[in-house]
Design an enzyme around this catalytic site. Structure first.
Site, PDB file in Angstrom:
ATOM      1  N   GLY A  76     -43.097   0.900 -15.799  1.00 17.01           N
ATOM      2  CA  GLY A  76     -44.871   0.134 -15.619  1.00 17.01           C
ATOM      3  C   GLY A  76     -45.222   0.110 -16.475  1.00 17.01           C
ATOM      4  CB  CYS A 130     -44.988  -5.451 -12.169  1.00 14.51           C
ATOM      5  SG  CYS A 130     -44.291  -3.892 -12.493  1.00 14.51           S
ATOM      6  CG  ASN A 142     -40.248  -9.004 -11.078  1.00 19.10           C
ATOM      7  OD1 ASN A 142     -39.178  -8.425 -12.203  1.00 19.10           O
ATOM      8  ND2 ASN A 142     -41.103  -9.026 -11.607  1.00 19.10           N
ATOM      9  N   GLY A 162     -32.498 -13.311 -13.079  1.00 21.10           N
ATOM     10  CA  GLY A 162     -31.942 -12.024 -12.576  1.00 21.10           C
ATOM     11  C   GLY A 162     -29.920 -12.318 -12.365  1.00 21.10           C
ATOM     12  N   GLY A 163     -29.868 -11.034 -13.387  1.00 17.43           N
ATOM     13  CA  GLY A 163     -28.467 -10.466 -13.304  1.00 17.43           C
ATOM     14  C   GLY A 163     -28.047 -12.104 -14.445  1.00 17.43           C
TER      15      GLY A 163
END
Lengths: 243, 303
Positions: B72, B131, B193, B244-245
């Site tokens: 957050g 986000c 994201n 991403g990964g």
């Protein structure tokens, strides 16, 4: 922090769902009781953090309880297996402020880090009292180890099958307590703070992503703002927590 | 001798490896582990105008080949980032850093972007419109092409630094959002994201994370990220940062073949704090294995 490969030297069941594991390897990153290590388990993405129960040159001991799939898989690990581990994580217990007669309070798998703490305090000549809380007699562990260190030990079990029947707070004797040190579930720590007079240090647990501060997953909200259980903790002074 | 250098939005990087925002703090937890100047750059923690404490815990959940986070946007706020974090970064990192700009309103993106863009250490802005862990902001701008273009256009007006928009994968058509950002003046795009996901705690039979969902990352998302980079590369002319990964030198090369000019490494940093230098060390050998001598030349090579 140091990344190292540990080899399992010993692995035994010591109580219901509770296992002792002795790891051999580089322990030079450990400086304080209450610090932890973070182990990669084959087949799991995130590491699993465990407080160190005790350590010496070349050997670190952990005690864990089967709480999920990862720890269940761990029970099958055999001596000789190698574990990729981050060591020397977090800030542990500060013994310099203990005073003459500290009280150590542990609940369930919160008990292990108190053993190295007890050893250090006894070596400093302190009169140490220990209060341990478990569910039932077959879950009790380490009580004799604290006794062997010369501590005065009181045990409480929920069902009364060992020691006093009740919560660990029922086994706490705060008389003459110069400082208390506690480790266990959050609810237990808060219950202790509700009745404990004087200064104390609390070791928290929280789900962690990395264990070394990067992900800010294990934040605790304190009087000094948000702090990381893995980095600024896991041990915090009670006034920092405001508990 | 292989060449790892790439040029991203006019900035020459020694190699394409950039730790991803949200997995690297402000660098301080890694600075004692290895020389951060070995990195191409790094993207620091998503920064908002006011300090944010973030979400309640637990913020982390695990899954096969990955993890969910619901941090957050905990951060000290832009003013403290400028007064405390940037000077500290300067003590261990001498290259331009990427500033991750987050917010809840266009005016906030503009102010944070203006303030960070004016800092000499900042090489480029990475504007986080994706986000998934905050309400009423973040991803809300990234899942609508018009809103994404508005944020891009507004921040464009207040900075001359490279403006890179970080896209959300939680959309029907990422290409549409990518085009809108390019048309609004973006110099580059970061993607992806985290993917919105959740876990349920079998003991309580309720969602494990306090606000139900979190962002999925780790090797589990790599093929999705790769596909999106591949699709966006065909649709826009501006450079892409693929993420991403990504966990290995091979993943980096796949990302670059799909169309990425630089590659961010995220969750891998969390399970292995030495992931980035290990990937950089492994790149020459893997390049050699596949007959690659110059990384810049393979960008988009799969098309």
């Amino acid at each position: 922090m140091k990344q190292t490969t540990y080899v399992i030297a010993e692995h035994t069941k010591i109580a219901r769902q509770t296992y002792f594991m002795r790891l051999s390897g580089d322990t030079s990153a450990f400086t304080q009781p209450g610090q932890f290590l973070n182990i990669t388990l084959p087949g799991y993405y995130l590491r699993r953090p465990f407080s160190i129960c005790d350590w010496r040159m070349g050997e670190a001991d952990i005690i864990y309880k089967v709480l999920g799939e990862g720890t269940k898989d761990m029970t099958a690990f055999e001596a000789g297996m190698e574990l990729d581990t981050l060591t020397g994580l977090g800030n542990g217990f500060d013994t310099s402020t203990s005073g003459e007669s500290p009280l150590l309070i542990g609940g369930g798998v919160g008990v292990p880090p108190l053993l190295a703490l007890c050893k250090e305090l006894r070596a400093q000549g302190r009169q140490v009292k220990v209060a341990l809380g478990f569910g039932s007699a077959d879950e009790v562990f380490l009580a004799d180890a604290f006794q062997a260190l010369g501590a005065e030990v009181a045990v409480a079990t929920m069902d009364g099958t060992a020691g006093i029947k009740g919560l660990v707070t029922d086994a706490c004797d705060f008389k003459n307590c110069s400082q208390f040190y506690a480790c266990g579930p959050t609810a237990m720590l808060k219950a202790i703070c509700a009745v404990a007079p004087g200064p104390g240090q609390l070791s928290l647990e929280e789900r962690m992503g990395c264990g070394f501060g990067a992900c800010v997953g294990c934040t605790v909200f304190t009087t000094e703002g948000p702090l990381r259980v893995c980095k600024e903790g896991p041990v915090f002074k009670r006034e920092v927590l405001g508990w | 001798m292989v060449d790892l250098k790439v040029t991203l939005c006019g900035i020459e990087l020694d190699n394409p490896i950039i730790p991803a925002s949200g997995t690297f703090g402000f660098g301080q937890d890694f600075a004692g582990l290895y020389d951060l100047n070995r990195l191409g750059s790094f993207s620091f923690k998503g920064t908002t105008l006011a300090p944010r404490e973030g979400n309640p815990t637990p913020r982390i959940a695990e899954c096969y080949a990955g993890m969910l986070n619901a941090v957050g946007l905990q951060n000290p706020g832009v003013h403290k980032v400028i007064s405390e974090e940037l000077p500290r970064i300067a003590t261990f990192f001498s290259k331009p850093v990427m500033a991750n700009v987050s917010g809840f309103a266009i005016s906030e993106y503009v102010e944070v972007g203006r303030l960070l863009g004016a800092q000499e250490q900042v090489g480029g802005l990475e504007v986080n419109i994706s986000c998934p862990n905050v309400h009423g902001g973040g991803m809300a701008f990234g899942t609508d092409a018009k809103a994404a273009a508005e944020v891009t256009g507004a921040v464009r007006k207040v900075t001359d630094k490279p403006l890179i928009i970080k896209l959300s994968p939680n959309v029907t058509d990422i290409v549409e959002v990518a085009r809108a950002c390019e048309d609004a003046g973006a110099d580059g795009l970061s993607l992806i994201n985290t993917l919105l996901g959740m876990r349920i705690d079998l003991k309580t039979k309720k969602p494990l994370l306090p606000f139900t969902t979190g962002g999925l990352s780790g090797p589990a998302v790599f093929p999705v990220a790769l596909r999106m980079v591949y699709q966006v590369y065909e649709a826009v002319k501006i450079p892409l940062i693929g993420m991403g990964g990504v966990s290995s030198a091979r993943d980096v090369i796949e990302m670059m073949l799909a169309g990425a000019t630089a590659v961010q490494v995220g969750s891998a940093n969390l399970i292995n704090p030495f992931a980035c230098p290990q990937i950089i060390d492994a790149l020459p050998e893997v390049m050699d294995q596949y007959g690659i001598t110059n990384l810049q030349e393979i960008i988009g090579g799969a098309h």
